[in-house]
Design an enzyme around this catalytic site. Structure first.
Site, PDB file in Angstrom:
ATOM      1  N   SER A 143       0.817  -1.209   0.000  1.00  0.00           N
ATOM      2  CA  SER A 143       0.000   0.000   0.000  1.00  0.00           C
ATOM      3  C   SER A 143       0.856   1.266   0.000  1.00  0.00           C
ATOM      4  O   SER A 143       0.363   2.349  -0.294  1.00  0.00           O
ATOM      5  CB  SER A 143      -0.929  -0.002   1.218  1.00  0.00           C
ATOM      6  OG  SER A 143      -0.193  -0.211   2.406  1.00  0.00           O
ATOM      7  N   ARG A 144       2.131   1.134   0.359  1.00  0.00           N
ATOM      8  CA  ARG A 144       3.004   2.314   0.350  1.00  0.00           C
ATOM      9  C   ARG A 144       4.462   1.867   0.345  1.00  0.00           C
ATOM     10  O   ARG A 144       4.754   0.670   0.392  1.00  0.00           O
ATOM     11  CB  ARG A 144       2.712   3.232   1.534  1.00  0.00           C
ATOM     12  CG  ARG A 144       2.748   2.561   2.881  1.00  0.00           C
ATOM     13  CD  ARG A 144       2.043   3.405   3.944  1.00  0.00           C
ATOM     14  NE  ARG A 144       1.808   2.620   5.148  1.00  0.00           N
ATOM     15  CZ  ARG A 144       2.657   2.561   6.173  1.00  0.00           C
ATOM     16  NH1 ARG A 144       3.765   3.254   6.137  1.00  0.00           N
ATOM     17  NH2 ARG A 144       2.381   1.814   7.226  1.00  0.00           N
ATOM     18  N   VAL A 188       0.111  -9.968   8.048  1.00  0.00           N
ATOM     19  CA  VAL A 188       1.099 -11.034   7.801  1.00  0.00           C
ATOM     20  C   VAL A 188       1.363 -11.893   9.031  1.00  0.00           C
ATOM     21  O   VAL A 188       1.941 -12.969   8.926  1.00  0.00           O
ATOM     22  CB  VAL A 188       2.441 -10.478   7.250  1.00  0.00           C
ATOM     23  CG1 VAL A 188       2.259  -9.860   5.879  1.00  0.00           C
ATOM     24  CG2 VAL A 188       3.078  -9.506   8.227  1.00  0.00           C
ATOM     25  N   TYR A 222      15.041  -5.594  15.100  1.00  0.00           N
ATOM     26  CA  TYR A 222      14.992  -5.491  13.640  1.00  0.00           C
ATOM     27  C   TYR A 222      16.178  -6.226  13.000  1.00  0.00           C
ATOM     28  O   TYR A 222      15.992  -7.014  12.060  1.00  0.00           O
ATOM     29  CB  TYR A 222      15.018  -4.008  13.266  1.00  0.00           C
ATOM     30  CG  TYR A 222      14.806  -3.694  11.811  1.00  0.00           C
ATOM     31  CD1 TYR A 222      13.537  -3.798  11.235  1.00  0.00           C
ATOM     32  CD2 TYR A 222      15.858  -3.266  11.006  1.00  0.00           C
ATOM     33  CE1 TYR A 222      13.337  -3.476   9.898  1.00  0.00           C
ATOM     34  CE2 TYR A 222      15.665  -2.942   9.674  1.00  0.00           C
ATOM     35  CZ  TYR A 222      14.400  -3.051   9.125  1.00  0.00           C
ATOM     36  OH  TYR A 222      14.203  -2.732   7.802  1.00  0.00           O
ATOM     37  N   ALA A 242      15.560  -9.951  13.309  1.00  0.00           N
ATOM     38  CA  ALA A 242      14.478 -10.414  12.430  1.00  0.00           C
ATOM     39  C   ALA A 242      14.960 -10.483  10.982  1.00  0.00           C
ATOM     40  O   ALA A 242      14.688 -11.455  10.263  1.00  0.00           O
ATOM     41  CB  ALA A 242      13.270  -9.488  12.544  1.00  0.00           C
ATOM     42  N   LYS A 243      15.691  -9.460  10.552  1.00  0.00           N
ATOM     43  CA  LYS A 243      16.135  -9.418   9.148  1.00  0.00           C
ATOM     44  C   LYS A 243      17.210 -10.475   8.868  1.00  0.00           C
ATOM     45  O   LYS A 243      17.251 -11.050   7.776  1.00  0.00           O
ATOM     46  CB  LYS A 243      16.630  -8.013   8.801  1.00  0.00           C
ATOM     47  CG  LYS A 243      15.526  -6.950   8.825  1.00  0.00           C
ATOM     48  CD  LYS A 243      14.385  -7.299   7.879  1.00  0.00           C
ATOM     49  CE  LYS A 243      13.386  -6.172   7.731  1.00  0.00           C
ATOM     50  NZ  LYS A 243      12.266  -6.504   6.831  1.00  0.00           N
TER      51      LYS A 243
HETATM   52  P1  NAP Z   1       6.541   1.436   5.185  1.00  0.00           P
HETATM   53  O1  NAP Z   1       6.603   2.595   4.273  1.00  0.00           O
HETATM   54  O2  NAP Z   1       6.346   1.652   6.632  1.00  0.00           O
HETATM   55  O3  NAP Z   1       5.417   0.422   4.632  1.00  0.00           O
HETATM   56  C1  NAP Z   1       5.178  -0.772   5.328  1.00  0.00           C
HETATM   57  C2  NAP Z   1       4.174  -1.603   4.581  1.00  0.00           C
HETATM   58  O4  NAP Z   1       4.009  -2.835   5.299  1.00  0.00           O
HETATM   59  C3  NAP Z   1       2.789  -0.962   4.492  1.00  0.00           C
HETATM   60  O5  NAP Z   1       2.204  -1.312   3.266  1.00  0.00           O
HETATM   61  C4  NAP Z   1       2.022  -1.614   5.652  1.00  0.00           C
HETATM   62  O6  NAP Z   1       0.606  -1.679   5.433  1.00  0.00           O
HETATM   63  C5  NAP Z   1       2.617  -3.004   5.627  1.00  0.00           C
HETATM   64  N1  NAP Z   1       2.493  -3.683   6.916  1.00  0.00           N
HETATM   65  C6  NAP Z   1       3.008  -3.323   8.122  1.00  0.00           C
HETATM   66  N2  NAP Z   1       2.661  -4.211   9.077  1.00  0.00           N
HETATM   67  C7  NAP Z   1       1.900  -5.151   8.454  1.00  0.00           C
HETATM   68  C8  NAP Z   1       1.247  -6.330   8.890  1.00  0.00           C
HETATM   69  N3  NAP Z   1       1.290  -6.728  10.174  1.00  0.00           N
HETATM   70  N4  NAP Z   1       0.565  -7.059   7.977  1.00  0.00           N
HETATM   71  C9  NAP Z   1       0.492  -6.680   6.684  1.00  0.00           C
HETATM   72  N5  NAP Z   1       1.092  -5.574   6.204  1.00  0.00           N
HETATM   73  C10 NAP Z   1       1.786  -4.816   7.085  1.00  0.00           C
HETATM   74  O7  NAP Z   1       7.887   0.558   5.102  1.00  0.00           O
HETATM   75  P2  NAP Z   1       8.980   0.448   3.917  1.00  0.00           P
HETATM   76  O8  NAP Z   1      10.075   1.389   4.204  1.00  0.00           O
HETATM   77  O9  NAP Z   1       8.307   0.464   2.613  1.00  0.00           O
HETATM   78  O10 NAP Z   1       9.547  -1.021   4.227  1.00  0.00           O
HETATM   79  C11 NAP Z   1       9.158  -2.168   3.463  1.00  0.00           C
HETATM   80  C12 NAP Z   1      10.133  -3.291   3.776  1.00  0.00           C
HETATM   81  O11 NAP Z   1      11.472  -2.874   3.471  1.00  0.00           O
HETATM   82  C13 NAP Z   1      10.138  -3.682   5.249  1.00  0.00           C
HETATM   83  O12 NAP Z   1      10.290  -5.080   5.376  1.00  0.00           O
HETATM   84  C14 NAP Z   1      11.366  -2.966   5.784  1.00  0.00           C
HETATM   85  O13 NAP Z   1      11.893  -3.582   6.924  1.00  0.00           O
HETATM   86  C15 NAP Z   1      12.300  -3.047   4.594  1.00  0.00           C
HETATM   87  N6  NAP Z   1      13.370  -2.047   4.597  1.00  0.00           N
HETATM   88  C16 NAP Z   1      13.087  -0.707   4.611  1.00  0.00           C
HETATM   89  C17 NAP Z   1      14.153   0.202   4.624  1.00  0.00           C
HETATM   90  C18 NAP Z   1      13.933   1.708   4.612  1.00  0.00           C
HETATM   91  O14 NAP Z   1      14.917   2.458   4.805  1.00  0.00           O
HETATM   92  N7  NAP Z   1      12.736   2.208   4.380  1.00  0.00           N
HETATM   93  C19 NAP Z   1      15.471  -0.260   4.615  1.00  0.00           C
HETATM   94  C20 NAP Z   1      15.712  -1.636   4.603  1.00  0.00           C
HETATM   95  C21 NAP Z   1      14.649  -2.513   4.584  1.00  0.00           C
HETATM   96  P3  NAP Z   1      -0.408  -0.605   6.140  1.00  0.00           P
HETATM   97  O15 NAP Z   1      -0.062   0.742   5.597  1.00  0.00           O
HETATM   98  O16 NAP Z   1      -1.759  -1.072   5.707  1.00  0.00           O
HETATM   99  O17 NAP Z   1      -0.129  -0.713   7.610  1.00  0.00           O
END
Ligand code: NAP
Length: 257
Positions: A16-17, A66, A158, A161-162
């Site tokens: 969704s984002r 999830v 975190y 988990a990763k």
């Molecule tokens: P984000 O903008 O916070 O988006 C998180 C997404 O996960 C949203 O679509 C949210 O849905 C969904 N979500 C959260 N909890 C959930 C649950 N219990 N069940 C189903 N959906 C859930 O995060 P992001 O930055 O895009 O991160 C996405 C992935 O990349 C994550 O695994 C994160 O750890 C990884 N990552 C991010 C970064 C970074 O710098 N941003 C760096 C390394 C890795 P809702 O909006 O409906 O809650």
């Protein structure tokens, strides 16, 4: 030449984002239809559907936490029903909101991060693998983080988990290779998303200064790599962890993402 994912049926959790949205849109640009998993923000998911339909591809959004295996089974079945099958699964949903040394971490927060970031990947793959194994094909991508290796201070739940996501996905790659199923991990560095904003607030500009290529990553950057790995161009790639971080790993001893 046809698009790299022409006609592929794909499922992206957390779409969704942020990064999940970037991957979903990149998949659609590459010719795929997309099922979007999300937890609570229906209007954000609807925006992504509109963007994908604007690209001429089919999109459906299905709410599923999830952490709930039954809900993830329903999400997989709903995706198969809506798209006519499933070729690519991306376990992306994740959370990170608190940054503290381990001795200050609330056990409830530890459990939440483990349940969403690691348990969520387990549930996604556990629900999807029977479909992929039955058809003897498919591609899995899990989204972990450079945090799994960098092990920056104040990120124990975190980071752990990763690291688990890396191990779990590489194990799945070995268990399913003989059926023609590939599984890889994308491990991003700092990406400009809502989660990225939380990291910036916690750690300040140091994060940006630690990126040799001079900018934060974007969801599109991750989407491009995901398309490559999901496509036939990546046909001989499985069981690998791909770091994508603007050249940052090792550039700073204080890595946080
Ligand atoms: P984000 O903008 O916070 O988006 C998180 C997404 O996960 C949203 O679509 C949210 O849905 C969904 N979500 C959260 N909890 C959930 C649950 N219990 N069940 C189903 N959906 C859930 O995060 P992001 O930055 O895009 O991160 C996405 C992935 O990349 C994550 O695994 C994160 O750890 C990884 N990552 C991010 C970064 C970074 O710098 N941003 C760096 C390394 C890795 P809702 O909006 O409906 O809650």
């Amino acid at each position: 030449m046809s698009a790299p994912l022409e006609g592929k049926r794909t499922l992206v959790t957390g779409a969704s984002r942020g990064i999940g949205r970037g991957i979903a849109v990149a998949f659609a640009r590459a010719g795929a239809d997309v099922a979007l998993g999300y937890r609570r923000d229906q209007s954000a998911a609807d925006e992504v559907i509109a963007e994908i339909e604007g690209l001429g591809r089919k999109a459906v959004a299905l709410a599923a936490d999830v952490r709930d295996l039954d809900a993830m089974r329903a999400l997989v079945q709903g995706s198969v029903d809506a798209l006519g099958g499933l070729d690519v699964v991306v376990a992306n949903a994740g959370v990170a909101s608190r940054f503290q040394p381990l001795h200050e971490v609330d056990p409830g927060y530890w459990q939440r991060v483990i349940d969403v970031d690691l348990g969520g990947v387990f549930n996604t793959l556990h629900a999807a693998l029977p479909v992929l194994r039955e058809q003897r094909s498919g591609v899995i991508l899990s989204i972990s983080s450079v945090a799994a290796d960098a092990c920056g201070a104040n990120g124990a739940p975190y980071n752990a988990a990763k690291a688990g996501v890396n191990a779990l996905t590489q194990t799945v790659a070995r268990e399913n290779a003989e059926l023609g199923i590939r599984a890889n991990v994308i491990a991003p560095g700092f990406i400009a998303t809502d989660m990225g904003e939380a990291l910036l607030e916690a750690h300040g500009e140091l994060i940006l200064k630690s990126i040799p290529l001079g900018r934060a990553g974007t969801p599109q950057d991750i989407g491009e790599l995901a398309v490559y790995l999901a496509s036939e161009a990546g046909a001989w790639i499985s069981g690998q962890v791909f770091r994508i971080d603007g050249g940052a790993l090792g550039a700073s001893a204080r890595r946080v993402v």
